[in-house]
Design a protein around this motif. Structure first.
Motif, short mmCIF file in Angstrom:
data_model
loop_
_atom_site.label_atom_id
_atom_site.label_comp_id
_atom_site.label_asym_id
_atom_site.label_seq_id
_atom_site.Cartn_x
_atom_site.Cartn_y
_atom_site.Cartn_z
N UNK B 97 46.00 68.58 -2.44
CA UNK B 97 45.21 68.58 -3.67
C UNK B 97 44.05 67.58 -3.60
N UNK B 99 42.37 66.60 -1.13
CA UNK B 99 41.28 67.03 -0.26
C UNK B 99 40.43 68.15 -0.87
N UNK B 100 40.88 68.67 -2.00
CA UNK B 100 40.16 69.79 -2.64
C UNK B 100 39.43 69.34 -3.90
N UNK B 101 39.34 68.05 -4.13
CA UNK B 101 38.68 67.56 -5.34
C UNK B 101 37.30 66.99 -5.01
N UNK B 102 36.38 67.06 -5.98
CA UNK B 102 35.02 66.57 -5.70
C UNK B 102 34.90 65.05 -5.81
N UNK B 103 35.79 64.35 -5.16
CA UNK B 103 35.73 62.89 -5.09
C UNK B 103 36.48 62.44 -3.84
N UNK B 104 36.25 61.22 -3.38
CA UNK B 104 36.94 60.79 -2.17
C UNK B 104 38.46 60.91 -2.33
#
Lengths: 264, 265
Positions: B97, B99-104
């Protein structure tokens, strides 16, 4: 330019090699490993707005492919490009343009109402009030979520949770959506609703959908193009009709075909 | 700034979720107050009976302990739950999860596992600190108050980084980290002045497992002491040690997260 491009992609996992002939002492102090190829020299491209069914038996390499497309895993060899970018090196940027649902894994805040996760995603994906409201209202209406929007996620049924997960996945109007077995374990009514929703959003917003599934209903009703893999190798890539004419014997249903292809 | 907003919003929802089970939350806070409170009283009484501990008065020992606990709570709020999850993440692939978010991904993991429960440690150590400062009749200038603030942040960062560095192996081994005991047992030593231990141990907690920079060395600036190994230098090094450890933690995170293999779905 293609939205998704895979060129000669292979993915190996390192797994423990267990040898009965070796002593436990040797196994403990000198364990041996071998590479297991999960994806084997796969190449394909996907254009904007396509609805693609990515099918194969369990362990065929479908989820591994999706994980490489989302940037979770990197390929052992070959090239993966999404929006002409390496998804592993551009995770944050790619995440703004993609949505993903992994089977029954939820991305909702477990103890809080569904609407709270919506609000969190609004901030996370930098959505304007106007875009957020418009898309949320559309999703809530299409997926018939109004009745449980204020209910804690832990109190929802599996079907309600899956609808909420799908809505979240589409909330930021992604260009590409990866759905890894989105209808697993759902009843026929919920499946129908989800299929109708996917067709509608693809038609209206031009979202590219790459869907893995074992459900022949999903394949028949959603996927315009099929990519079939087995043991990591690509067996077929083309439209429905071509698939049927290649594999169908007289009187075969799609399920019969898949059973035969998976067993070979 | 955007990530800070997202972080704070996630923490707000974690807090809201905690309030869904108010009994468990309040009960947990009271239990921690009781547990650490008893320990503080015991240490105070012991030192009081002996007069001083390696030259430290009971109030000074209490101040040192309060610093240690407050810095620990500040750091562990960010990393305790996360490190508990490492093994599960490696086995069940629950890091997908992030790795699929728009943040580090690391920031997302830290935010979603933030531990609100440390409010108990923070309130208790804050109260103990105020009490000891009052008893010591300290009158600090702006510089000392600023140093206290910087030291607490440094101590929190040192704690968080050491915890992560000792627990990271769990992500690769898919099992409990064998290094974890160095953090969890090591930190126990730092509840007392470093100088009560033999010189080799002082060296270990200064140069190898630098727990002494969480409380002991920086506190000397505030209390006007000069103990330990090269105190005239080490007493000023806490912020530098924190930055070095943060860099090392970022490097090790890059290494271990690159080896992440997820799990079958």
């Amino acid at each position: 330019m293609s939205q998704i491009e895979l060129k000669n992609v292979c993915k190996d996992y390192k797994i423990r090699k267990r040898d009965e002939s070796r002593s436990r002492f040797s196994e403990f102090f000198r364990p041996r490993y071998e590479a297991k190829r999960a994806v084997d020299d796969i190449s394909f491209t996907i254009e904007p707005g396509e609805m693609v069914g990515y099918i194969g038996s369990n362990g065929a390499g479908k989820s591994t492919t999706i994980k490489m497309l989302t940037g979770i895993l990197s390929p052992t060899t070959g090239i993966v490009r999404v929006f002409d970018r390496d998804p592993c090196k551009n995770r944050t940027k790619n995440a703004l343009d993609m949505g993903v649902v992994f089977g029954q894994r939820t991305q909702l805040l477990w103890d809080l109402p569904v609407r709270d996760t919506f609000e969190l995603f609004k901030t996370m994906y930098r959505l304007s009030d106007r875009d957020f409201k418009k898309q949320r209202d559309m999703l809530v209406e299409t997926l018939e979520m109004e009745s449980f929007l204020s209910q804690a996620v832990r109190q929802l049924s599996l079907g309600q949770r899956m609808r909420a997960n799908l809505a979240l996945c589409f909330l930021h109007q992604p260009k590409v959506v990866y759905l890894d077995e989105p209808t697993i374990g759902l009843d026929v009514l919920v499946k129908d609703r989800i299929r109708a929703f996917l067709r509608q959003i693809n038609r209206e917003q031009g979202t590219t959908v790459l869907l893995t599934t074992h459900d022949t209903g999903d394949i028949e009703e959603i996927a315009e193009r099929l990519i079939l893999i087995d043991s990591g190798k690509l067996l077929y890539d083309g439209d429905h009709t071509g698939f049927l004419s290649k594999y169908r014997d007289a009187g075969d249903t799609l399920e019969d075909i898949l059973k035969r292809v998976y067993a070979e | 700034m955007h990530y800070v907003r997202v972080f704070l919003q996630i923490v707000k929802y974690l807090f809201k979720a905690r309030l869904e089970y108010p009994g468990a939350w309040v009960g947990g806070i009271i239990a921690q107050w009781f547990s650490y409170g008893i320990f503080m009283v015991m240490v105070m009484l012991t030192v009081w009976n002996f007069g001083t501990l390696a030259g430290w008065t009971p109030e000074e020992v209490l101040f040192l302990f309060a610093m240690y606990l407050l810095a620990y709570a500040l750091g562990a709020s960010f990393t305790f739950n996360l490190t508990r999850e490492f093994r599960n993440m490696a086995i069940n692939g629950t890091m997908d999860e992030a790795f699929c978010r728009p943040m580090p991904p690391f920031l997302y993991l830290v935010a979603t596992t933030f531990n609100i429960g440390y409010v108990s440690h923070i309130t208790l150590s804050g109260a103990a600190m105020i009490f000891s400062i009052t008893r010591l009749e300290i009158s600090w200038g702006a510089g000392q108050w600023l140093w206290l603030f910087v030291t607490l942040l440094s101590g929190g960062m040192i704690t968080a980084c050491l915890m992560l560095l000792c627990e990271f192996p769990a992500l690769r081994l898919r099992s409990h980290s064998p290094l974890a005991m160095f953090f969890w047992q090591g930190r126990e030593f730092l509840q007392y002045p470093l100088t009560i231990y033999p010189r080799p141990l002082q060296f270990i907690f200064t140069a190898i497992l630098p727990f002494s920079f969480v409380g002991f060395y920086p506190v000397q600036v505030l209390l006007g002491k000069q103990d330990g190994i090269f105190p005239h230098v080490t007493m000023w090094l806490a912020p530098a040690v924190a930055l070095i450890l943060a860099g090392a933690t970022a490097l090790v995170w890059r290494f271990v997260s690159r080896g992440y293999e997820s799990a079958g779905t």
